[in-house]
Scaffold this active site. Structure first.
Site, mmCIF file in Angstrom:
data_model
loop_
_atom_site.group_PDB
_atom_site.id
_atom_site.type_symbol
_atom_site.label_atom_id
_atom_site.label_comp_id
_atom_site.label_asym_id
_atom_site.label_seq_id
_atom_site.Cartn_x
_atom_site.Cartn_y
_atom_site.Cartn_z
ATOM 1 N N LYS A 1 8.898 12.022 29.038
ATOM 2 C CA LYS A 1 10.212 13.257 28.990
ATOM 3 C C LYS A 1 10.493 14.890 28.334
ATOM 4 C CE LYS A 1 11.907 12.475 24.389
ATOM 5 N NZ LYS A 1 12.503 13.693 23.704
ATOM 6 N N ASP B 1 17.235 9.373 27.321
ATOM 7 C CA ASP B 1 16.302 10.387 26.921
ATOM 8 C C ASP B 1 16.173 11.883 27.506
ATOM 9 O OD1 ASP B 1 15.175 11.762 24.117
ATOM 10 O OD2 ASP B 1 13.304 10.053 24.389
ATOM 11 N N THR C 1 17.550 15.016 26.290
ATOM 12 C CA THR C 1 16.273 16.594 26.754
ATOM 13 C C THR C 1 16.259 17.623 27.720
ATOM 14 O OG1 THR C 1 15.447 14.609 25.257
ATOM 15 C CG2 THR C 1 13.840 16.360 25.822
ATOM 16 N N VAL D 1 7.218 20.619 15.863
ATOM 17 C CA VAL D 1 6.521 20.989 16.595
ATOM 18 C C VAL D 1 7.291 19.975 18.134
ATOM 19 C CG1 VAL D 1 4.401 18.562 17.274
ATOM 20 C CG2 VAL D 1 5.049 19.350 14.721
#
Length: 333
Positions: A192, A245, A249, A280
């Protein structure tokens, strides 16, 4: 019988590790949070705030920060929240001091770049015999830290251990749904991030909501194909660790991967974008690994391959989009 889990160690004091410390403390656990940077640990212990990675969030004074991995190893369960590409080094260092029977809960989302290994495979190699679980799902760190309603998947092949971990970490605002499927949860969490970069590019190029909805849906098909080929279950990817998710996202600038894709779509260079960030964006590191893993399993992942081309092979964005739209159209399944 699995003993009650009273102390939670967390390796990685970035935004997500800090948010997990907050929810574990709310659940009544004693929390030890390991930070790589001494100044981060000092700020948490003295000011009760992670000013570098999660500024503005007041932390429970009971959360103790440390730079010493041995402090974490003394806990009843350890959450591994180090970035995916650094997890092997961390777990290898922990191997000599890991207590027998202590569970490792993988919270990093990614695939190792060089080996194409899932995080559970990394842990199996570096911490042999250690019971494993994966915590994944639609989670923005700040919302979890603030105690806003959140639901996640806890994948654990050992049902008794999974129940104990769920009881140790769950709260009325942090709902934990259990699954036995490590692989499905890991593939969902890793892929994802790559798809979120693609959705960000769509937003940055102003291609519209139709395009983004199509990309999310076809991207979910890529996740399912890869998860099943790797040994996971399609139903896992259809839940919080996959579809949930992915939906989160791919639709919010809070997402580091989506916002990076937006900047790429607006014409900025990857080098400039990364140079401005302290956190990150795992999708940057996972794109090549996802594409390589898919090739090794003979799985077609055109969207992930396109993102890999843009990030790692200087592929032109507009030409890549044209190429995707020109692919033959077949049955949806």
């Amino acid at each position: 019988m699995t003993a009650k889990i009273n102390t939670i160690g967390i390796i990685g004091a970035g935004a997500w590790g800090t948010a997990l410390a907050c929810t574990a403390a709310r659940a009544g656990r004693t929390v030890v949070l390991q930070a790589h940077e001494a100044d981060v640990a000092q700020a948490i212990n003295e000011a009760h705030e992670n000013t570098k990675f999660l500024p503005g969030v007041a932390l429970d004074a009971a959360i103790r920060a440390t730079t010493d991995l041995a402090d974490v190893a003394a806990c009843d369960a350890v959450l591994l929240v180090a970035p995916a590409q650094f997890l092997r080094a961390v777990t290898a260092e922990m191997a000599a001091i890991w207590r027998p029977g202590t569970a490792a809960v993988i919270c990093a989302k990614g695939i190792e770049a060089n080996s194409r290994a899932l995080m559970s495979e990394v842990c199996a190699a570096t911490l042999p015999g250690v019971p494993l679980a994966v915590l994944s799902g639609p989670t923005f760190a700040r919302e979890v830290a603030d105690g806003r309603p959140t639901a996640v998947t806890l994948a654990c092949p050992d049902a008794e251990l999974g129940a104990a971990l769920g009881a140790a970490l769950g709260t009325p605002a942090f709902r934990i749904y259990r699954s036995p499927d490590l692989i499905g949860a890991e593939i969902g969490g890793a892929v994802k991030n790559v798809l979120a970069i693609a959705c960000g590019i769509v937003e940055g190029r102003k291609l519209g909501d139709n395009a983004r909805a199509a990309l999310i849906t076809r991207g979910l098909s890529e996740i399912i194909r890869l998860a099943v080929a790797k040994g996971g279950e399609a139903k896992t990817v259809s839940g919080l660790a996959g579809l949930g998710d992915l939906t989160l996202t791919c639709n919010a600038m809070q997402s580091r991967n989506f916002s990076l894709g937006v900047a790429l779509g607006e014409g900025r260079s990857l080098q400039d974008i990364l140079g401005e960030r302290s956190s990150v964006a795992e999708g940057v590191h996972s794109a090549e690994a996802v594409s390589a893993l898919a090739r090794s399993l003979n799985v077609d992942v055109p969207i992930c391959t396109a993102v890999d081309g843009i990030l790692n092979n200087s592929a032109d964005i507009d030409a890549t989009i044209t190429g995707l739209m020109a692919r033959p159209v077949g049955p949806e399944d």
